[in-house]
Design an enzyme around this catalytic site. Sequence first.
Site, PDB file in Angstrom:
ATOM      1  CB  SER A 137     -20.965  33.375 -43.950  1.00 52.49           C
ATOM      2  OG  SER A 137     -20.386  34.548 -44.498  1.00 52.49           O
ATOM      3  CG  ASN A 188     -11.046  35.792 -51.795  1.00 53.88           C
ATOM      4  OD1 ASN A 188     -12.204  35.798 -51.354  1.00 53.88           O
ATOM      5  ND2 ASN A 188     -10.768  35.487 -53.053  1.00 53.88           N
ATOM      6  CB  THR A 223      -1.063  -1.530 -16.077  1.00 57.01           C
ATOM      7  OG1 THR A 223      -0.971  -2.756 -15.349  1.00 57.01           O
ATOM      8  CG2 THR A 223       0.104  -0.621 -15.707  1.00 57.01           C
ATOM      9  CG  HIS A 224      -3.614  -4.309 -18.513  1.00 57.92           C
ATOM     10  ND1 HIS A 224      -3.555  -4.502 -19.865  1.00 57.92           N
ATOM     11  CD2 HIS A 224      -2.335  -4.374 -18.061  1.00 57.92           C
ATOM     12  CE1 HIS A 224      -2.293  -4.695 -20.233  1.00 57.92           C
ATOM     13  NE2 HIS A 224      -1.529  -4.617 -19.154  1.00 57.92           N
ATOM     14  CB  SER A 248     -31.469  10.311 -10.969  1.00 57.75           C
ATOM     15  OG  SER A 248     -32.598   9.613 -11.438  1.00 57.75           O
ATOM     16  CE  LYS A 287     -26.950   7.143 -10.277  1.00 60.72           C
ATOM     17  NZ  LYS A 287     -27.530   6.618 -11.508  1.00 60.72           N
ATOM     18  CG  ASN A 340     -26.212  10.819 -11.991  1.00 63.08           C
ATOM     19  OD1 ASN A 340     -25.920   9.764 -11.417  1.00 63.08           O
ATOM     20  ND2 ASN A 340     -27.427  11.080 -12.421  1.00 63.08           N
ATOM     21  CD  GLU A 344     -22.002  10.957 -16.404  1.00 64.67           C
ATOM     22  OE1 GLU A 344     -22.299   9.776 -16.597  1.00 64.67           O
ATOM     23  OE2 GLU A 344     -22.756  11.759 -15.826  1.00 64.67           O
ATOM     24  CE1 TYR A 358     -12.490  32.120 -49.338  1.00 64.08           C
ATOM     25  CE2 TYR A 358     -13.782  32.343 -51.344  1.00 64.08           C
ATOM     26  CZ  TYR A 358     -13.714  32.224 -49.971  1.00 64.08           C
ATOM     27  OH  TYR A 358     -14.860  32.195 -49.237  1.00 64.08           O
ATOM     28  CD  GLN A 377     -19.806  31.815 -46.600  1.00 65.31           C
ATOM     29  OE1 GLN A 377     -19.413  32.766 -47.258  1.00 65.31           O
ATOM     30  NE2 GLN A 377     -21.053  31.393 -46.653  1.00 65.31           N
ATOM     31  CE  LYS A 390     -15.267  32.846 -42.232  1.00 72.01           C
ATOM     32  NZ  LYS A 390     -15.065  31.806 -43.272  1.00 72.01           N
TER      33      LYS A 390
END
Length: 461
Positions: free
Chosen positions: A28, A115, A160-161, A282, A288, A290, A295, A322, A327, A330
């Site tokens: 590891s 451990n 709303t919606h 773009s 564009k 963006n 995003e 353990y 391991q 992480k």
Amino acid sequence: MTTVNTNKLSSARFAQATDAFVEFFTASVDFDQRLAFQDIQGSLAHAKMLTSIDILTKNEYNDIVNGLSKIQLEIKAGEFNWSVKQEDVHMNIEARLTDLIGVAGKKLHTGRSRNDQVATDIRLYLRQEIGVINQQLKRLQTALLNLAEKEAATIMPGFTHLQVAQPITFGHHLMAWFEMLSRDKERLSDCLKRINVMPLGAAALAGTSYPINRQMTAELLGFSRPSNNSLDSVSDRDFAIEFTAAASLIMLHLSRFSEELILWTSAQFDFIDMPDAFCTGSSIMPQKKNPDVPELVRGKSGRVTGNLMSLLMLMKSQPLAYNKDNQEDKEPLFDTVDTVVNCLRAFADMMPHIKAKKDNMYKAAKQGFATATDLADYLVRKGIAFRDAHEVVGLAVCLGLETKRDLSELSLTELQSFSADISDDVFDILKLEGSVASRKHLGGTAPDTVRSAIKVAREKL
Ligand code: ARG
């Protein structure tokens, strides 16, 4: 039985060298070297405690301190030779210490196991990283307060919606984001209470026969107390799961902010201007611009929730105590920390540069009959039952739709054709300004209420 000369842990036990692929597969060190400084911190406290109970001599302790500080410098300078042969961060550091100081290095592991060592390292690491996350949260919250202050009276449609519902102030909207982040901070400090408990002393699983002073080690490391049960100490990863759950909610909130920013920069909404420095173009469409940062943050929110699922599944059904499975805790944890810190940072950097396009916001609020509820409330104040008032306003909205006018643009005679109770004071409440100003109770959208909320929030921050 002949023993094979390998670097393998407890090599005397083994007659065969580890298969080369297994060595690579079980190691590891490539990722857990990130815990090196916490590992050294833990070792220093452990060594001091061992010295206090005469398991290490003063000289051995001094050698350990000097050796570990040299190792720390080597790691900082990028000169430390990490080796897969030594499997993980703990063994790499211990092996180097023994190279440097000889037999005292071999004594450091007395009364300890990897451990309890790794469990301690992760807790120290998370404690530190929560501090970093809190700093970024605070930066973002401060930026939100500043923008909300500037835009406390800026009118926009509330949705709303995703349909225009009622007028609100942009400051109020930003303060909703602020509230989400305040809860995120609370969750982190709550989870910190359970992180800040010390597993050291649990050793492999059953504790140790040495007369260790766990209270002392806990104090040296700034833990609130030593843990209660050795089996639980080496196997518990609840704290990491809780942290990742809190982080998932931070990311979920950022994904919601992102979504709104993305919508608002579109030509269809056109509510805000996002600084060029946070957008890209773009490769094919020259026109564009963006909103890449929000995003990407929206996209990254998925991986943190994924990390949460990984950790939950990692722990599910594990028997005490353990297991090597752990391991695998992480990489999701480190990825969570990196993702949250970077996303918060990007947002905190960007937020001060967001500019409201007030005219567009205002126009949009006017288009959606956003003051229809205000008209109904007005009729209620004149003695009409709310459901009847709702009907009357529905008819007025139909006329507005047919003739492409907002309620405030209908004439008094037209309005009176729906209800004789309407008089010319109605126009005060049909105006967006009147509508928002009337919502001045605690938690409301009125500019003055928003300003008070900002003041309270600033004091708390
Ligand atoms: N690298 C291990 C981990 O991350 C350290 C503990 C190893 N303990 C063991 N008994 N193999 O969990």
